[in-house]
Structure formats: structure tokens, C-alpha cells
Design an enzyme around this catalytic site. Structure first.
Site, mmCIF file in Angstrom:
data_model
loop_
_atom_site.group_PDB
_atom_site.id
_atom_site.type_symbol
_atom_site.label_atom_id
_atom_site.label_comp_id
_atom_site.label_asym_id
_atom_site.label_seq_id
_atom_site.Cartn_x
_atom_site.Cartn_y
_atom_site.Cartn_z
ATOM 1 N N TYR A 53 -8.931 -33.673 -37.002
ATOM 2 C CA TYR A 53 -7.612 -33.117 -36.640
ATOM 3 C C TYR A 53 -6.602 -33.470 -37.716
ATOM 4 O O TYR A 53 -6.617 -34.590 -38.241
ATOM 5 C CB TYR A 53 -7.135 -33.663 -35.293
ATOM 6 C CG TYR A 53 -7.167 -32.594 -34.224
ATOM 7 C CD1 TYR A 53 -6.326 -31.483 -34.325
ATOM 8 C CD2 TYR A 53 -8.040 -32.659 -33.144
ATOM 9 C CE1 TYR A 53 -6.370 -30.477 -33.378
ATOM 10 C CE2 TYR A 53 -8.082 -31.654 -32.194
ATOM 11 C CZ TYR A 53 -7.238 -30.561 -32.320
ATOM 12 O OH TYR A 53 -7.280 -29.564 -31.390
ATOM 13 N N GLU A 55 -2.920 -31.970 -37.753
ATOM 14 C CA GLU A 55 -1.704 -31.156 -37.551
ATOM 15 C C GLU A 55 -0.611 -31.526 -38.551
ATOM 16 O O GLU A 55 -0.439 -32.685 -38.910
ATOM 17 C CB GLU A 55 -1.175 -31.347 -36.123
ATOM 18 C CG GLU A 55 -1.849 -30.406 -35.144
ATOM 19 C CD GLU A 55 -1.426 -30.633 -33.707
ATOM 20 O OE1 GLU A 55 -0.392 -31.287 -33.468
ATOM 21 O OE2 GLU A 55 -2.157 -30.159 -32.822
ATOM 22 N N ASP A 201 0.598 -7.289 -47.251
ATOM 23 C CA ASP A 201 -0.627 -7.822 -46.635
ATOM 24 C C ASP A 201 -1.791 -7.293 -47.473
ATOM 25 O O ASP A 201 -2.189 -6.131 -47.350
ATOM 26 C CB ASP A 201 -0.705 -7.328 -45.187
ATOM 27 C CG ASP A 201 -1.986 -7.766 -44.472
ATOM 28 O OD1 ASP A 201 -2.911 -8.236 -45.157
ATOM 29 O OD2 ASP A 201 -2.056 -7.608 -43.245
ATOM 30 N N THR A 227 -6.209 -12.293 -45.811
ATOM 31 C CA THR A 227 -7.351 -12.987 -45.230
ATOM 32 C C THR A 227 -8.207 -13.474 -46.388
ATOM 33 O O THR A 227 -8.016 -13.065 -47.543
ATOM 34 C CB THR A 227 -8.191 -12.059 -44.331
ATOM 35 O OG1 THR A 227 -8.435 -10.851 -45.036
ATOM 36 C CG2 THR A 227 -7.511 -11.778 -43.023
ATOM 37 N N LYS A 230 -12.595 -11.156 -46.576
ATOM 38 C CA LYS A 230 -12.935 -9.753 -46.856
ATOM 39 C C LYS A 230 -13.458 -9.682 -48.292
ATOM 40 O O LYS A 230 -14.419 -10.371 -48.612
ATOM 41 C CB LYS A 230 -11.730 -8.860 -46.590
ATOM 42 C CG LYS A 230 -11.295 -8.865 -45.113
ATOM 43 C CD LYS A 230 -10.267 -7.793 -44.824
ATOM 44 C CE LYS A 230 -9.915 -7.712 -43.358
ATOM 45 N NZ LYS A 230 -8.931 -8.709 -42.931
ATOM 46 N N ARG A 236 -13.825 -17.170 -42.810
ATOM 47 C CA ARG A 236 -12.860 -16.394 -42.036
ATOM 48 C C ARG A 236 -11.578 -17.208 -41.880
ATOM 49 O O ARG A 236 -11.502 -18.144 -41.080
ATOM 50 C CB ARG A 236 -13.434 -16.025 -40.665
ATOM 51 C CG ARG A 236 -14.749 -15.278 -40.756
ATOM 52 C CD ARG A 236 -15.133 -14.626 -39.477
ATOM 53 N NE ARG A 236 -14.487 -13.349 -39.354
ATOM 54 C CZ ARG A 236 -14.929 -12.219 -39.936
ATOM 55 N NH1 ARG A 236 -16.011 -12.216 -40.678
ATOM 56 N NH2 ARG A 236 -14.278 -11.097 -39.761
#
Ligand code: DSN
Length: 440
Positions: A53, A55, A201, A227, A230, A236
Site C-alpha cells: 500500500y 497512498e 487523450d 492508457t 494499448k 493495464r
């Protein structure tokens, strides 16, 4: 194979992964938003970083023990700026994927109800660019623009006019199913002329931008999202670049605005993909994507198919099925799938049919290019695809909505026994097996 322990612990899942490996290996993956990640990317993505973790951001986490993930995240940011020649930009590499990245931009930069201008989904825009079903349209006022009815390409004068009339806070360029070059500078200039923030984008075309075969949105666009899975061939995930003045708002938009703990295993894998993207091999891959798209488009046109905008400049093309009849994209997607060619049905500009039964089929070249296929294989693929279109486009979508799902089911039931499907499937497999899949 890396599934040995998995085979022992969970043979059911291992067997399904193995089946998917066979499918990806023996077929033609031609969905333009997909590509193959390398073994190194997959290894980082499946690593023990999954256990951590972290954050918040490097150096100011809400958790102890972040020394290594801090170093990884910083390295990923450095590589991202370098590979896109965006050294003056801030980059956030934490978004879980493209949709949360775009929503984080809106949350970070806008007030609820502010106006966003974006391309309609059926004209090539993304779901998160203001589709009525998406949170973007529920939380913000969307002013859509369209492609020109005749050329089926962007009309920048018309876009400027809409912007001047509606004075949006944010103008989005960069699309999901637009086969032509995007003039990011024109979009930025339009945004500036009305006091809007410009956002690009580039999820679909990020590898083309890196490879220098599509104009870059840097160094002028205010915010750039992409992203990473792709054309870029990473895991991902997603990244948001922004000018330094927006850094705080964008970072807050991602965490705590949109997300909790970042996926540091994904971030490590993005870093690996970005290192690979700096190589000459990657540039050659980007160049070959375009050559392959041209070869595929020429073949489909010469085989009698109509393409939206008449062709392609990038990694994808859109077959317009209206000459066969509206709403038939689903039948071709299913027939091609039966022959081990994966594409997707897609709405086309001014589609007379509904989104689930659209009149277009979207086809892309990045995945086969990543396997090393070139123009010759694209011409062969094009001929096989065209055969399927001509053989199966007579299937009609019932007017009665309640009969549609059954009509598709009945159609699919006929495919396995069809001699053309068996013939195309064998030819696809013969070609595919000559080109090993990266990462397998
Ligand atoms: N759904 C993706 C695509 O296929 O283009 C974009 O998120």
C-alpha cells in the site's frame, strides 16, 4: 511456463489462462486498443509489489515501508517525461486505467456542472468524453462536436464555432475510433481562444506519438492522458501529463479525488514498458503499424468494402456496413471471431442503428504488428476478412428489439459448421503460428 505453481494451486484458472494463451497465439487479434506486453512487463506486473500500500505520492505517503515503491514511481515518472519529450510537464502515473484518469482530470480541474466539449462517442469519442451513460455526462455539462457529415473527418472551423458559442472550460481531443491524424495544435489554439483548458487523450495513439509517426500534443497541450496498455504495450494502467501549473489539482484529482492506493506493481510495469518504448525496435514497430494499416485498408477497399473517411492514417480503420444494411456489425464480429479473427463492432458517424447493434466494424493493426507481421500478412488478412464480410453481411438485424439477441444466437450457431469459417480459421492459424507472440 510461468503457470506451473498456479497449475498446482488452481488448475481451473490455470487451464483457462492456457486456453486464452492458445487463442491469442493461434488467432489474429485485431482490436485496435490491444497489443502484446513483453515478458519483462508481465513479470513486473505480476511481482510482489502487488503486496504494498502506498497512498499519496513519493516522499509523502500515508504508509511506512515505501522506500522502494517511491524509487519505482519516480523512475516511472522520469521515463514517461523522457519518452514523450515532455520534460517540462508533471506526470501522474497512478491512474488505474484510462477511464479513471479522464475522470480524475475533470474532478481535479473543474467544478461539477462545468462545460466540457468533446467528440460524440458514435463519431469516435470515448465513453468518458461525455457519453450520456457515463459519469462525465452526469456530473458535467457536455457540449458535443461531430465529424463532418461528408468527409467523416474533423472540421476545425465548425469545432471553433461551437467552442466560441458555448465557452467550455475544457476541450477534449484524442479519440477511440477516429482513423485520421489529429491536429492537436489546432485544438489547443481553439481552447485558448475561448479561455478553455486543452486536453488530449492519446490512449490509442501513444506509441505512434512516441515513434514520431503521429504529431505530438506536447509541448503545448495543457493536459494529456494516455492508457499504457494499448499501442504502448505496457500493463493495464494510465498516466496524466499536465503543465506544472495544474500539478496540484491533477494529483488531488487522482488521489484522493478518484482513487485510493496506487497499484505499484502496475507502475513498475509501466516503467519497464517506457524503457522499451525508447528503443529503435519500438520506433520501427510504430512505423510498421502505419504501413500495415495502409496495406490493410487498401486491400479491404480493393475487395469492395467501404471505410469511414475513405481510409486511415493511423493504427485503425472502420468498415462502414451501411451499404450492406444497418446494424450488421455484430454479425461480422461474430463470424470473424469464429474464424479466430478478433475485431469489434463499433458505432459509426450518424449510425442509423443502436450502439449495441451498430453499423460499423473497427479493425486495428498494432497487435499483429507486435508479432512482427508486415504488409504481406496484412494483405492476406485483408482478403480473409473481406471474404467473411461478403459471405455473412446478408444477416439482417430484426426490427423487433425483442428478437435481436435470439437472431444473433441463431446466426452464431450456424458458424462452426460453415466451410468458409473452417477455411479462414485454418489460414489464420497457419499465418499466426509463424509469428511468435511476445511475452509468451
Ligand atoms: N474501450 C477502449 C477501446 O477499445 O477503444 C477504450 O477505452
Amino acid at each position: 511456463m510461468h503457470t506451473t505453481i498456479l497449475q498446482k494451486e488452481d488448475p481451473e484458472i490455470a487451464a483457462l489462462i492456457e486456453k486464452e494463451a492458445v487463442r491469442q497465439n493461434e488467432g489474429f487479434e485485431m482490436i485496435p486498443s490491444e497489443s502484446y506486453a513483453s515478458e519483462a512487463v508481465l513479470e513486473a506486473n505480476g511481482s510482489i509489489l502487488n503486496n504494498k500500500y502506498a497512498e499519496n505520492y513519493p516522499g509523502r505517503r500515508y504508509y511506512g515501508g515505501c522506500v522502494n515503491v517511491d524509487a519505482i514511481e519516480r523512475l516511472c515518472q522520469k521515463r514517461a517525461r523522457e519518452v514523450f519529450h515532455a520534460e517540462d510537464y508533471h506526470v501522474n502515473v497512478q491512474p488505474y486505467s484510462g477511464s479513471p484518469a479522464n475522470l480524475a482530470v475533470y474532478i481535479g480541474l473543474l467544478q461539477l456542472g462545468d462545460t466540457i466539449m468533446a467528440l460524440r462517442l458514435d463519431h469516435g469519442g470515448h465513453l468518458t468524453h461525455g457519453n450520456p451513460m457515463n459519469l462525465s455526462a452526469k456530473a458535467f455539462k457536455i457540449v458535443p462536436y461531430e465529424v463532418d457529415a461528408k468527409s467523416e473527418t474533423l472540421d476545425y472551423d465548425a469545432i471553433a464555432k461551437i467552442a466560441a458559442e458555448h465557452k467550455p472550460k475544457l476541450i477534449i481531443s484524442g479519440f477511440t475510433s477516429y482513423p485520421r491524424v489529429i491536429d492537436f495544435k489546432k485544438f489547443h489554439d481553439i481552447a485558448k481562444s475561448v479561455g478553455a483548458i486543452s486536453m488530449a487523450d492519446i490512449s490509442h495513439i501513444s506509441a505512434l506519438v512516441i515513434g514520431g509517426v503521429h504529431p505530438s500534443p506536447f509541448p503545448f497541450t495543457d493536459v494529456v492522458t494516455t492508457t499504457t496498455h494499448k499501442t504502448l504495450r505496457g500493463p493495464r494502467g494510465a498516466m496524466i501529463f499536465c503543465k506544472q501549473g495544474y500539478k496540484e489539482q491533477i494529483d488531488k484529482g487522482v488521489f484522493p479525488g478518484m482513487q485510493g492506493g496506487p497499484h505499484e506493481h502496475t507502475i513498475a510495469a509501466i516503467a519497464v514498458a517506457l524503457k522499451e518504448a525508447k528503443t529503435p525496435t519500438f520506433k520501427a514497430y510504430a512505423e510498421q503499424i502505419i504501413k500495415n494499416s495502409h496495406a490493410l485498408a487498401e486491400t479491404l477497399i480493393s475487395e469492395g468494402l467501404k471505410l469511414i473517411s475513405g481510409g486511415t492514417d493511423n493504427h485503425l480503420l472502420m468498415v462502414d456496413m451501411r451499404p450492406f444494411g444497418p446494424g450488421r456489425g455484430i454479425f461480422i464480429e461474430k463470424a470473424l471471431e469464429a474464424a479466430e479473427i478478433s475485431v469489434n463492432k463499433q458505432p459509426i458517424p450518424n449510425d442509423p442503428a443502436p450502439p449495441y447493434y451498430p453499423s460499423g466494424v473497427r479493425i486495428g493493426t498494432p497487435v499483429l504488428t507486435a508479432r512482427g507481421m508486415k504488409e504481406d500478412e496484412m494483405r492476406k488478412a485483408g482478403k480473409l476478412i473481406a471474404k467473411i464480410f461478403h459471405a455473412f453481411s446478408a444477416a439482417e438485424l430484426p426490427e423487433d428489439k425483442t428478437l435481436r439477441a435470439q437472431a444473433v444466437k441463431d446466426f452464431v450457431a450456424t458458424l462452426d459448421a460453415h466451410p468458409l469459417i473452417a477455411e479462414v480459421k485454418q489460414q489464420v492459424k497457419d499465418i499466426a503460428l509463424q509469428f511468435p507472440v511476445p511475452g509468451m
